[in-house]
Design an enzyme around this catalytic site. Structure first.
Site, PDB file in Angstrom:
ATOM      1  CE1 TYR A 146      -2.858  -3.018   0.293  1.00  0.00           C
ATOM      2  CE2 TYR A 146      -3.640  -2.361   2.442  1.00  0.00           C
ATOM      3  CZ  TYR A 146      -3.536  -3.261   1.271  1.00  0.00           C
ATOM      4  OH  TYR A 146      -4.806  -4.158   1.402  1.00  0.00           O
ATOM      5  CE  LYS A 195       1.612 -17.699  -1.986  1.00  0.00           C
ATOM      6  NZ  LYS A 195       0.700 -18.803  -1.637  1.00  0.00           N
ATOM      7  CG  ASP A 227      -1.502 -20.128   0.345  1.00  0.00           C
ATOM      8  OD1 ASP A 227      -0.890 -19.967   1.242  1.00  0.00           O
ATOM      9  OD2 ASP A 227      -1.069 -20.513  -0.792  1.00  0.00           O
ATOM     10  CG  ASP A 251      -6.869  -4.271   4.170  1.00  0.00           C
ATOM     11  OD1 ASP A 251      -7.696  -4.302   5.131  1.00  0.00           O
ATOM     12  OD2 ASP A 251      -6.878  -3.571   3.289  1.00  0.00           O
ATOM     13  CG  ASP A 255     -12.076  -6.447   6.840  1.00  0.00           C
ATOM     14  OD1 ASP A 255     -11.826  -5.907   8.177  1.00  0.00           O
ATOM     15  OD2 ASP A 255     -12.401  -5.918   5.744  1.00  0.00           O
TER      16      ASP A 255
END
Ligand code: NAD
Length: 360
Positions: A146, A195, A227, A251, A255
């Site tokens: 970001y 990852k 994942d 992020d 959620d």
């Protein structure tokens, strides 16, 4: 202890829920012999209405001078509020972005806890939810995809967009230290999510987290690919204590973790910098659809205040008392409208605050 707290009631239900969190904090102060020095600052729409900007320099200075900031929520209905006719840098959310930057907040903490009394709202199968879960997602807030360089070009008539995911070891080390410190206040377990089978930034992440872990032999560290983590959150959420991860992964995972609790009005959060300072706020927004009707659920804000006691002031006993009061009130069957179910007793925002304070 003397606590110097700046409050940002904000917009919508913000002032209603912050008032109840303050009611509970005042009760804690009386019961445990602390002193609270409190001052309000304006941010978001409330500041635009008075000053024409979502956050003034003076408000920033007051927040910086405090030990901690307790916030409600900011923003209005984007379709009807005049605040959203303004250019983006003058809108309510610009105040939030600026204060996070000014306060150098780089670690975002979002607990996801399943109250058995509210398990009916959990979207997971009963055989999974009956085990309960109590985890905290620690998300890096200021680096990664970001904030990396980005551009869009057109080459031979073909549009091409590039985003870059960058971390240096210092950025990783400081958030890893926070995660291990927080784990020591919980069940002593960190799952670092990356990852590393694909990304260089994740391989650096993993190696720096391993280095930091050496100073915390009492904390159990494991690594998990992002994942797999997304799957494990719905398959076996009870396995997690602290999940440490970079900005974008955090992020998405935070959620997901909030959704499995099923109750938006119960979710607290904290954002910390490299001192004891923190900004504490509920994970939900300003709920303009129910503002001013005394029906909002103040518990997420009350639990954010408990996080403030625990992480800024190291008052673990007092934080435990607030969390216990929440469990007690739910066990007794008191509910605000958003978490109401058959056979329970419906109360408004203010009454819920009173019930919580009475149980401290
Ligand atoms: P929201 O979280 O405000 O509301 C979503 C739904 O949940 C609504 O139906 C609302 O009534 C309900 N809800 C939320 N909190 C509740 C509570 N404590 N008790 C009972 N019900 C509750 O999300 P939204 O409607 O998408 O956004 C509204 C405004 O909030 C927007 O301006 C948005 O930008 C802002 N927002 C601010 C923050 C923040 O300040 N950090 C975060 C998210 C959204």
């Amino acid at each position: 202890m003397r606590m110097n707290i700046v409050c940002i009631p904000g917009d919508g239900i913000g002032p209603e829920i912050v008032a109840q969190a303050n009611r509970v904090l005042d009760r804690v102060a009386v019961k445990y012999g602390h002193e609270i020095e409190r001052r309000d600052i304006l941010m978001g729409g409330a500041s635009i209405d008075v000053h024409g900007v979502p956050l003034t320099d003076e408000a920033v200075a007051q927040a910086k001078a405090a030990d901690a900031v307790l916030m409600g929520s900011i923003g209005g209905d984007a379709n009807t509020s005049p605040w959203y006719q303004l250019p983006p840098e003058k809108r309510p959310e610009a105040g939030l972005l600026r204060i996070r930057k000014e306060l150098k907040l780089f670690a975002n903490l979002r607990p996801a806890y399943l109250y058995q009394e509210l398990a009916g709202a959990c979207p997971l199968k009963e055989e999974i939810s009956s085990a309960g879960f109590d985890m905290l997602i620690m998300r890096e807030l200021t680096g990664g995809l970001y904030f990396g360089e980005r551009h869009t070009t057109v080459e031979n008539g073909v549009r091409r967009a590039v985003d870059t995911l960058t971390y240096d070891e210092n950025e990783i080390r400081r958030i890893a230290v926070k995660a291990f410190d927080v784990a020591r206040k919980r069940r002593g377990k960190v799952t670092s999510v990356d990852k590393a089978n694909v990304l260089d930034s994740s391989r650096l992440w993993r190696s720096v987290v391993n280095e930091v872990a050496k100073a915390y032999p009492d904390v159990e560290l494991s690594h998990m690919l992002v994942d797999n983590c997304a799957m494990q959150l719905v398959k076996d959420p009870a396995q997690f204590d602290v999940i440490l991860t970079e900005n974008m992964f955090g992020d998405i995972l935070s959620d997901e973790a909030s959704m499995v609790t099923g109750s938006i009005g119960m979710l607290s959060s904290a954002s910390l910098n490299d001192t004891k300072f923190g900004l504490y706020e509920p994970s939900h927004g300003s709920a303009p659809d129910i503002a001013g009707r005394d029906i909002a659920n103040p518990i997420a804000t009350v639990l954010s205040a408990a996080m403030m006691l625990r992480y800024t002031f190291d008052l673990d006993r007092e934080a435990d008392a607030v969390e216990q009061a929440v469990r007690q009130v739910l066990k007794e069957g008191w509910r605000t409208a958003d978490i109401m179910s058959e056979g329970c007793r419906l109360v408004g925002c203010r009454r819920m605050g009173e019930l919580l304070a009475e149980r401290i």
